[in-house]
Design an enzyme around this catalytic site. Structure first.
Site, PDB file in Angstrom:
ATOM      1  N   SER A 130     -17.271 -37.826  28.551  1.00  0.00           N
ATOM      2  CA  SER A 130     -18.059 -38.250  29.704  1.00  0.00           C
ATOM      3  C   SER A 130     -19.106 -39.274  29.316  1.00  0.00           C
ATOM      4  O   SER A 130     -19.646 -39.252  28.195  1.00  0.00           O
ATOM      5  CB  SER A 130     -18.745 -37.030  30.318  1.00  0.00           C
ATOM      6  OG  SER A 130     -19.721 -37.399  31.259  1.00  0.00           O
ATOM      7  N   TYR A 154     -24.802 -30.248  29.971  1.00  0.00           N
ATOM      8  CA  TYR A 154     -23.421 -30.693  30.165  1.00  0.00           C
ATOM      9  C   TYR A 154     -23.093 -31.844  29.216  1.00  0.00           C
ATOM     10  O   TYR A 154     -22.092 -31.825  28.497  1.00  0.00           O
ATOM     11  CB  TYR A 154     -23.198 -31.135  31.605  1.00  0.00           C
ATOM     12  CG  TYR A 154     -21.871 -31.848  31.813  1.00  0.00           C
ATOM     13  CD1 TYR A 154     -20.682 -31.128  31.852  1.00  0.00           C
ATOM     14  CD2 TYR A 154     -21.820 -33.230  31.943  1.00  0.00           C
ATOM     15  CE1 TYR A 154     -19.468 -31.780  32.015  1.00  0.00           C
ATOM     16  CE2 TYR A 154     -20.623 -33.889  32.114  1.00  0.00           C
ATOM     17  CZ  TYR A 154     -19.441 -33.162  32.151  1.00  0.00           C
ATOM     18  OH  TYR A 154     -18.239 -33.820  32.302  1.00  0.00           O
TER      19      TYR A 154
END
Length: 327
Positions: A130, A154
């Site tokens: 990501s 995250y």
């Protein structure tokens, strides 16, 4: 070829499973059907990929299970030629509330897969990373060499997972590639993302909600471009041991995006602004030079083109998709 797709009932994983099955591959999907969002969308992804297998020359099998189950993971990997690891606990904001779950799923789950791949000798391990790994930008667009200082649990969990993948590639000679996605969107996208929310609200004459002042920028990537990049890795080892940005190279301010969607659907609405979350990135913008050089990657959709296609798809699928997005 036998392809294992973890998280294959999700948005990106579901599109990958559909494409691989349609192209004639034997696809096994592993997904725990986590109710992070409405499971009817995930079930729709499963049926869409199953239909693709029936109309093409491939096969499709769905296995309900968790990447944290090392024994199950090992059994499935032993039958695979390629592993596309898309399973993850998603969401920047929820990760602030429960960081340990993100470590368990995104890090330990990835390690289970890497161990199984190392032991079975697969052709390639491709994992979803990501843009959240970058954190606060020191320069834009992000090159892969940009410092990685994630500002959310995250992002930290995705960085740890990809570093493990690259370490296994180096130490155990495991062909592994990590693709850093930049805000992927398109048909069947996860609900309550900015684009789906803007479209849903405007179609129902409700004002789009922008968090912060709207000057944050995002590099939105259309799902078809992400799928193409992944599929290319079936046929080349040029990116083994590498992390690659997969973006659109076309970023936009959030308020401009909201205005453009509003202008297409309900021009009389005024934008509503609410407090920005601290874990949200201020800016994202991908330099995709490395992916272009190694994979021939060329994103084919600008944000405006992609949003137009999503709005068209949304209208055609409003009867089943909209309540899930707005709920």
């Amino acid at each position: 070829m036998h392809v294992l797709v973890t998280g294959g009932a999700g948005f990106i994983g579901g599109h990958l499973a559909e494409r691989f099955a349609a192209d004639g591959h034997d696809v096994v999907v592993l997904d725990n059907l986590d109710p992070f969002y409405d499971l009817d969308i995930k079930r729709h992804n499963i049926e869409t990929a199953r239909d693709a297998a029936e109309t093409g020359d491939g096969s499709y099998e769905f296995v309900e299970g968790d990447v944290r189950n090392a024994e199950l993971v090992s059994d499935l990997v032993s039958e695979a030629d390629y592993v596309y690891h898309q399973a993850a606990q998603a969401g920047v904001r929820p990760s602030v509330e429960n960081p340990r779950k993100y470590d368990e799923v995104n890090v330990d789950g990835t390690l289970n897969l890497l161990d199984a791949c190392r032991d079975s000798g697969i052709e390639r391990f491709v994992m979803a990373s990501s843009s959240s790994v970058y954190g606060v930008p020191r320069s834009l667009p992000y090159e892969e060499t940009h410092p990685t200082t994630p500002v959310s649990p995250y992002g930290a969990s995705k960085l740890a997972a990809e570093r493990y993948a690259m370490a296994y590639s180096e130490v155990y000679d495991l062909p592994a590639v990590a693709l850093r996605y930049f805000t992927v969107y398109g048909p069947r996208m996860r609900p309550n993302m900015a684009i789906s929310n803007f479209v849903s609200r405007c179609m129902n004459d409700e004002p789009p909600i922008v968090y912060g002042d709207g000057t944050q920028t995002r590099d939105f990537t259309y799902i078809d471009d992400v799928v193409d990049a992944n599929v290319t890795l079936l046929d080349t080892d040029a990116a083994d041991g590498q992390v690659l940005n997969i973006g659109s190279t076309d970023n936009i301010e959030i308020r401009t995006l909201a205005e453009e969607i509003r202008d297409q659907l309900s021009p009389d609405l005024e934008l509503v602004y609410e407090e920005r979350h601290d874990a949200d990135a201020e800016h994202t913008h991908a330099d995709t030079t490395r992916a272009q050089e190694l994979l021939g990657y060329e994103p084919s959709h600008t944000i405006r083109e992609g949003v137009g296609k999503f709005i068209e798809w949304y209208r055609d699928n409003r009867d089943w998709y909209e309540p899930l997005v707005r709920g």
